[in-house]
Design an enzyme around this catalytic site. Structure first.
Site, mmCIF file in Angstrom:
data_model
loop_
_atom_site.group_PDB
_atom_site.id
_atom_site.type_symbol
_atom_site.label_atom_id
_atom_site.label_comp_id
_atom_site.label_asym_id
_atom_site.label_seq_id
_atom_site.Cartn_x
_atom_site.Cartn_y
_atom_site.Cartn_z
ATOM 1 N N HIS A 53 -28.874 -119.702 26.398
ATOM 2 C CA HIS A 53 -28.933 -118.499 25.577
ATOM 3 C C HIS A 53 -29.345 -118.879 24.154
ATOM 4 O O HIS A 53 -29.336 -120.045 23.774
ATOM 5 C CB HIS A 53 -27.556 -117.841 25.471
ATOM 6 C CG HIS A 53 -26.856 -117.562 26.755
ATOM 7 N ND1 HIS A 53 -26.723 -116.283 27.262
ATOM 8 C CD2 HIS A 53 -26.206 -118.370 27.629
ATOM 9 C CE1 HIS A 53 -26.027 -116.322 28.390
ATOM 10 N NE2 HIS A 53 -25.697 -117.573 28.631
ATOM 11 N N GLU A 135 -24.970 -121.755 24.632
ATOM 12 C CA GLU A 135 -25.591 -120.992 23.553
ATOM 13 C C GLU A 135 -26.219 -121.952 22.542
ATOM 14 O O GLU A 135 -25.580 -122.920 22.112
ATOM 15 C CB GLU A 135 -24.552 -120.128 22.833
ATOM 16 C CG GLU A 135 -23.912 -119.052 23.689
ATOM 17 C CD GLU A 135 -24.726 -117.765 23.740
ATOM 18 O OE1 GLU A 135 -25.820 -117.728 23.136
ATOM 19 O OE2 GLU A 135 -24.250 -116.807 24.372
ATOM 20 N N HIS A 171 -31.339 -116.879 29.856
ATOM 21 C CA HIS A 171 -30.611 -115.628 30.082
ATOM 22 C C HIS A 171 -31.578 -114.534 30.542
ATOM 23 O O HIS A 171 -31.234 -113.683 31.368
ATOM 24 C CB HIS A 171 -29.902 -115.226 28.781
ATOM 25 C CG HIS A 171 -28.816 -114.218 28.967
ATOM 26 N ND1 HIS A 171 -28.135 -113.662 27.912
ATOM 27 C CD2 HIS A 171 -28.278 -113.648 30.082
ATOM 28 C CE1 HIS A 171 -27.234 -112.801 28.377
ATOM 29 N NE2 HIS A 171 -27.303 -112.777 29.682
ATOM 30 N N ASP A 181 -33.387 -113.929 25.619
ATOM 31 C CA ASP A 181 -33.119 -115.311 25.203
ATOM 32 C C ASP A 181 -33.199 -116.299 26.376
ATOM 33 O O ASP A 181 -33.039 -115.884 27.519
ATOM 34 C CB ASP A 181 -31.756 -115.399 24.506
ATOM 35 C CG ASP A 181 -30.589 -114.844 25.329
ATOM 36 O OD1 ASP A 181 -30.766 -113.783 25.948
ATOM 37 O OD2 ASP A 181 -29.521 -115.472 25.332
#
Length: 201
Positions: A53, A135, A171, A181
């Site tokens: 992400h 992330e 994602h 993303d």
């Protein structure tokens, strides 16, 4: 895009500076900031996917503590006008890689972090059940930092040794039309070359 494992798959020998996972699903080389936002995985559910992400709060602004606060339910949603939609939101990711390459872990990989949301992959719904979320501090309109790619590689190698991962996806791949993303500035070819025995599909 996504990366799929080439069979037979053999990781290179573990190097002295390689990152490691402990028996409770925590990476020994990264900072632990425990999030309350997680659940148990379904019984006998293998972890077969990494999901990459990007995130920044506010979008395009880096170097603050807002992401960590969001994952720990301590974000002051009055701190910025764009945070209004985050009020009462309960989300998390297993890992966050900051712009300088530092890594924070919020949820054990043995547990189910709340990162993918409504998602679908190869006939399976609910990707949180069988994935690990990573992330990258960033956004769709700026390149990621070299330090982030280096940490992503070390973290990914540790996770590949720990779990039977078959796919590494963005994602956007599991929530098309809803998410974009890690975005156009994530260099899949660079990541593939660093990983070795994976192919872009």
């Amino acid at each position: 895009m996504m990366l799929s494992r080439i069979n037979p798959f053999v990781l290179p020998p573990t190097q002295a500076d390689a990152w490691e996972m402990d028996g409770q699903g925590w990476c020994l080389q990264v900072q632990q900031l425990v999030s309350p936002n997680f659940g148990k995985r379904p019984e006998q559910m293998a972890i077969s996917m990494l999901v990459i992400h990007n995130i920044s709060l506010p979008v395009g602004q880096f170097g603050n503590n807002y992401i960590e606060e969001l994952f720990q339910n301590t974000l002051n949603c009055d701190a910025h006008t764009s945070f209004a939609s985050l009020r009462d939101l309960r989300v998390s990711s297993h890992f966050l890689i900051l712009r300088d390459g530092r890594v924070q872990q919020f949820v054990s990989v043995l547990d189910r972090a709340w990162h993918a949301g409504l998602s679908h992959f190869q006939g399976r719904d609910g990707c949180n059940d069988f994935s690990i979320g990573i992330e990258l501090e960033g956004c769709d309109s700026q390149p990621f930092e070299d330090a982030q790619y280096m940490s992503l590689l070390k973290l990914s190698q540790a996770l590949l040794r720990h779990s039977p991962i078959e796919h590494i996806v963005g994602h956007e791949e599991i929530a098309p039309g809803r998410k974009t993303d890690p975005g156009p500035y994530f260099d899949w070819a660079r990541f593939q070359q660093a990983l070795g025995a994976w192919r872009i599909t």
